[in-house]
Design a protein around this motif. Sequence first.
Motif, PDB file in Angstrom:
ATOM      1  N   LEU A  33       0.861  -1.154  -0.128  1.00  0.00           N
ATOM      2  CA  LEU A  33       0.104  -0.035   0.050  1.00  0.00           C
ATOM      3  C   LEU A  33       0.929   1.128   0.004  1.00  0.00           C
ATOM      4  N   LEU A  34       0.435   2.434  -0.799  1.00  0.00           N
ATOM      5  CA  LEU A  34       1.180   3.654  -0.478  1.00  0.00           C
ATOM      6  C   LEU A  34       0.140   4.515   0.286  1.00  0.00           C
ATOM      7  N   GLY A  35       0.530   5.163   1.193  1.00  0.00           N
ATOM      8  CA  GLY A  35      -0.403   5.826   2.311  1.00  0.00           C
ATOM      9  C   GLY A  35       0.314   5.999   3.524  1.00  0.00           C
ATOM     10  N   SER A  36      -0.473   6.247   4.596  1.00  0.00           N
ATOM     11  CA  SER A  36      -0.067   6.498   5.755  1.00  0.00           C
ATOM     12  C   SER A  36      -1.035   6.038   6.726  1.00  0.00           C
ATOM     13  N   VAL A  37      -0.679   5.396   8.005  1.00  0.00           N
ATOM     14  CA  VAL A  37      -1.374   5.035   9.084  1.00  0.00           C
ATOM     15  C   VAL A  37      -1.192   6.050  10.201  1.00  0.00           C
ATOM     16  N   ALA A  38      -2.290   6.581  10.883  1.00  0.00           N
ATOM     17  CA  ALA A  38      -2.102   7.579  11.884  1.00  0.00           C
ATOM     18  C   ALA A  38      -3.280   7.381  12.975  1.00  0.00           C
ATOM     19  N   VAL A  39      -2.738   7.734  14.267  1.00  0.00           N
ATOM     20  CA  VAL A  39      -3.823   7.753  15.158  1.00  0.00           C
ATOM     21  C   VAL A  39      -4.376   9.033  15.296  1.00  0.00           C
ATOM     22  N   HIS A  40      -5.523   9.273  15.831  1.00  0.00           N
ATOM     23  CA  HIS A  40      -6.396  10.639  16.078  1.00  0.00           C
ATOM     24  C   HIS A  40      -6.953  10.361  17.584  1.00  0.00           C
ATOM     25  N   ARG A  41      -6.991  11.258  18.271  1.00  0.00           N
ATOM     26  CA  ARG A  41      -7.779  11.245  19.489  1.00  0.00           C
ATOM     27  C   ARG A  41      -8.909  12.164  19.493  1.00  0.00           C
ATOM     28  N   ALA A  59      -8.619   6.756  17.484  1.00  0.00           N
ATOM     29  CA  ALA A  59      -9.390   6.567  15.997  1.00  0.00           C
ATOM     30  C   ALA A  59      -8.291   6.307  15.285  1.00  0.00           C
ATOM     31  N   TRP A  60      -7.897   5.203  14.537  1.00  0.00           N
ATOM     32  CA  TRP A  60      -7.029   5.048  13.586  1.00  0.00           C
ATOM     33  C   TRP A  60      -7.471   5.087  12.070  1.00  0.00           C
ATOM     34  N   SER A  61      -6.631   5.536  11.374  1.00  0.00           N
ATOM     35  CA  SER A  61      -7.055   5.906  10.055  1.00  0.00           C
ATOM     36  C   SER A  61      -5.791   5.424   8.965  1.00  0.00           C
ATOM     37  N   PHE A  62      -6.269   4.953   7.731  1.00  0.00           N
ATOM     38  CA  PHE A  62      -5.170   4.863   6.673  1.00  0.00           C
ATOM     39  C   PHE A  62      -5.708   6.104   5.793  1.00  0.00           C
ATOM     40  N   THR A  63      -4.696   6.956   5.178  1.00  0.00           N
ATOM     41  CA  THR A  63      -4.895   7.924   4.331  1.00  0.00           C
ATOM     42  C   THR A  63      -4.188   7.600   2.905  1.00  0.00           C
ATOM     43  N   PHE A  64      -4.512   7.754   1.705  1.00  0.00           N
ATOM     44  CA  PHE A  64      -3.954   7.479   0.691  1.00  0.00           C
ATOM     45  C   PHE A  64      -4.652   8.333  -0.723  1.00  0.00           C
ATOM     46  N   MET A  65      -3.965   8.254  -1.746  1.00  0.00           N
ATOM     47  CA  MET A  65      -4.713   9.144  -2.902  1.00  0.00           C
ATOM     48  C   MET A  65      -4.947   8.161  -4.047  1.00  0.00           C
ATOM     49  N   ASP A  67      -6.269   8.732  -7.967  1.00  0.00           N
ATOM     50  CA  ASP A  67      -6.492   9.912  -9.137  1.00  0.00           C
ATOM     51  C   ASP A  67      -6.305  11.442  -8.608  1.00  0.00           C
ATOM     52  N   GLY A  68      -5.493  11.655  -7.812  1.00  0.00           N
ATOM     53  CA  GLY A  68      -5.089  12.772  -7.146  1.00  0.00           C
ATOM     54  C   GLY A  68      -5.952  13.355  -6.330  1.00  0.00           C
ATOM     55  N   GLU A  69      -7.030  12.606  -5.765  1.00  0.00           N
ATOM     56  CA  GLU A  69      -7.952  12.616  -4.651  1.00  0.00           C
ATOM     57  C   GLU A  69      -7.531  11.982  -3.500  1.00  0.00           C
ATOM     58  N   LYS A  70      -7.601  12.656  -2.239  1.00  0.00           N
ATOM     59  CA  LYS A  70      -7.079  12.292  -0.926  1.00  0.00           C
ATOM     60  C   LYS A  70      -8.366  11.421  -0.482  1.00  0.00           C
ATOM     61  N   ARG A  71      -7.987  10.152   0.254  1.00  0.00           N
ATOM     62  CA  ARG A  71      -9.138   9.290   0.816  1.00  0.00           C
ATOM     63  C   ARG A  71      -8.521   9.077   2.124  1.00  0.00           C
ATOM     64  N   VAL A  72      -9.655   8.927   2.837  1.00  0.00           N
ATOM     65  CA  VAL A  72      -9.117   8.530   4.310  1.00  0.00           C
ATOM     66  C   VAL A  72     -10.230   7.266   4.738  1.00  0.00           C
ATOM     67  N   LEU A  73      -9.548   6.328   5.064  1.00  0.00           N
ATOM     68  CA  LEU A  73     -10.197   4.956   5.527  1.00  0.00           C
ATOM     69  C   LEU A  73     -10.126   5.007   7.028  1.00  0.00           C
ATOM     70  N   HIS A  74     -11.182   4.796   8.101  1.00  0.00           N
ATOM     71  CA  HIS A  74     -11.187   4.372   9.376  1.00  0.00           C
ATOM     72  C   HIS A  74     -10.751   3.153   9.653  1.00  0.00           C
ATOM     73  N   LEU A  75      -9.862   2.672  10.132  1.00  0.00           N
ATOM     74  CA  LEU A  75      -9.413   1.279  10.589  1.00  0.00           C
ATOM     75  C   LEU A  75      -9.837   0.699  11.937  1.00  0.00           C
ATOM     76  N   PRO A  76     -10.123  -0.399  12.056  1.00  0.00           N
ATOM     77  CA  PRO A  76     -10.380  -0.955  13.275  1.00  0.00           C
ATOM     78  C   PRO A  76      -8.733  -1.121  14.025  1.00  0.00           C
ATOM     79  N   ARG A  77      -8.808  -1.157  15.358  1.00  0.00           N
ATOM     80  CA  ARG A  77      -7.483  -1.425  16.051  1.00  0.00           C
ATOM     81  C   ARG A  77      -6.723  -2.541  15.422  1.00  0.00           C
ATOM     82  N   ALA A  78      -7.633  -3.776  15.416  1.00  0.00           N
ATOM     83  CA  ALA A  78      -7.034  -4.946  15.068  1.00  0.00           C
ATOM     84  C   ALA A  78      -6.664  -4.929  13.697  1.00  0.00           C
TER      85      ALA A  78
END
Length: 117
Positions: A33-41, A59-65, A67-78
Amino acid sequence: MERRRPTGRLASKIRQRKFATLRALDSVPPDALLGSVAVHRRRCGKPTCRCADGEGHEAWSFTFMIDGEKRVLHLPRAWVDEVRRCVKEGREFKDAVARVFAANAQLLAIELQQRPR
């Protein structure tokens, strides 16, 4: 004018590094995957919850692009450790490809310096 393969010690070293990188690549990691994993409070808003005075809920998320558009998926901790592993594979593959492209550019520069005038 036909291009010629650059010669010399530097060109040889660059080619060796390039082909060693290509051999190590073998293929695209299938789950990379190309993107980043981050934790938010976040605070939930309940005045009696522990988050009202503390850091907030994770709250964990995976951010990726795409077609030039930023997308964010919320991830289960597991899933976080597995997604992080896939992001690491993707970053390593991308970096290796960038090293091959850089070697090609260096070889082209040497070729241009060595061409007859």
